[in-house]
Write an enzyme that holds these catalytic residues in place. Structure first.
Site, PDB file in Angstrom:
ATOM      1  N   GLU A  99       0.837  -1.213   0.000  1.00  0.00           N
ATOM      2  CA  GLU A  99       0.000   0.000   0.000  1.00  0.00           C
ATOM      3  C   GLU A  99       0.863   1.252   0.000  1.00  0.00           C
ATOM      4  OE1 GLU A  99      -3.987   2.041   0.861  1.00  0.00           O
ATOM      5  OE2 GLU A  99      -3.752  -0.088   1.270  1.00  0.00           O
ATOM      6  N   GLY A 113      -6.451   4.782  -1.028  1.00  0.00           N
ATOM      7  CA  GLY A 113      -6.753   3.389  -1.310  1.00  0.00           C
ATOM      8  C   GLY A 113      -8.237   3.088  -1.263  1.00  0.00           C
ATOM      9  N   HIS A 120       0.072 -14.234  -0.598  1.00  0.00           N
ATOM     10  CA  HIS A 120       1.363 -14.509   0.026  1.00  0.00           C
ATOM     11  C   HIS A 120       1.854 -15.845  -0.505  1.00  0.00           C
ATOM     12  CE1 HIS A 120       0.443 -11.084   2.488  1.00  0.00           C
ATOM     13  NE2 HIS A 120      -0.711 -11.636   2.807  1.00  0.00           N
ATOM     14  N   VAL A 121       2.973 -15.828  -1.209  1.00  0.00           N
ATOM     15  CA  VAL A 121       3.441 -16.967  -1.986  1.00  0.00           C
ATOM     16  C   VAL A 121       4.582 -17.715  -1.302  1.00  0.00           C
ATOM     17  CG1 VAL A 121       4.434 -17.614  -4.229  1.00  0.00           C
ATOM     18  CG2 VAL A 121       2.741 -15.788  -4.094  1.00  0.00           C
ATOM     19  N   ARG A 122       5.473 -16.998  -0.629  1.00  0.00           N
ATOM     20  CA  ARG A 122       6.666 -17.606  -0.053  1.00  0.00           C
ATOM     21  C   ARG A 122       6.954 -16.990   1.302  1.00  0.00           C
ATOM     22  NH1 ARG A 122      10.829 -20.227  -2.286  1.00  0.00           N
ATOM     23  NH2 ARG A 122      10.081 -19.766  -4.387  1.00  0.00           N
ATOM     24  N   HIS A 150      -3.032   1.016 -14.646  1.00  0.00           N
ATOM     25  CA  HIS A 150      -4.002   1.980 -15.172  1.00  0.00           C
ATOM     26  C   HIS A 150      -3.875   3.264 -14.368  1.00  0.00           C
ATOM     27  CE1 HIS A 150      -7.772   3.862 -16.376  1.00  0.00           C
ATOM     28  NE2 HIS A 150      -8.086   3.964 -15.097  1.00  0.00           N
ATOM     29  N   GLY A 201      -5.905   6.633 -14.435  1.00  0.00           N
ATOM     30  CA  GLY A 201      -7.010   7.395 -14.997  1.00  0.00           C
ATOM     31  C   GLY A 201      -7.297   8.657 -14.218  1.00  0.00           C
TER      32      GLY A 201
END
Length: 144
Positions: free
Chosen positions: A65, A85, A92-94, A109, A111
């Site tokens: 963030e 925000g 969370h992969v690893r 993007h 805009g």
């Protein structure tokens, strides 16, 4: 994507704005920038680990963030508009137990009323730790 930032990015200025915030408390430091991306590092230590000794998912989301919102605000005239925000998600992969992670936010993007940023967080070996997507609203300054 072509250049999205309004002017050259000052890492010193971004790091100075982080003083006395959660950003500084977690040891996040802005470290590099390009025409449509922003990068920062965060230590994996007692400030950012959860009780089982691995990087806390919430710390990863705070890094994501921070990167996305900071990058978004570099795209607007903050005297007139700011980016806040709307939604963030993270996979969370690893697990990481020590060292430093590096997050890179890239514009998907930009805009007039919304922005979309993808934030990749990697370990010191360049392996994906967390992938996040942040949607920002562009609102009138003072109305965030």
């Amino acid at each position: 994507m072509p250049q999205v930032f309004r002017e050259a990015v000052s890492l010193d200025q971004l790091n100075a704005l982080s003083g006395n915030t959660a950003i500084q408390s977690l040891g996040i430091v802005f470290s590099a920038a390009g025409e449509d991306w922003l990068q920062a590092t965060m230590p994996v230590d007692e400030r950012t680990r959860q009780p089982y000794g691995i990087l806390h998912g919430g710390a990863s989301v705070l890094l994501a963030e921070t990167l996305g919102s900071s990058a978004g605000n570099l795209c607007v005239d903050t005297a007139k508009q700011i980016c806040v925000g709307l939604e963030i998600n993270a996979n969370h992969v690893r697990a990481v137990r020590s060292g430093t992670v590096t997050g890179t936010a890239r514009a998907l993007h930009v805009g007039r009323s919304t922005q979309l940023w993808e934030i990749r967080i990697e370990d010191e070996q360049g392996r994906l730790v967390c992938i996040s997507r942040l949607t920002l609203a562009v609102v009138a300054a003072g109305h965030g």
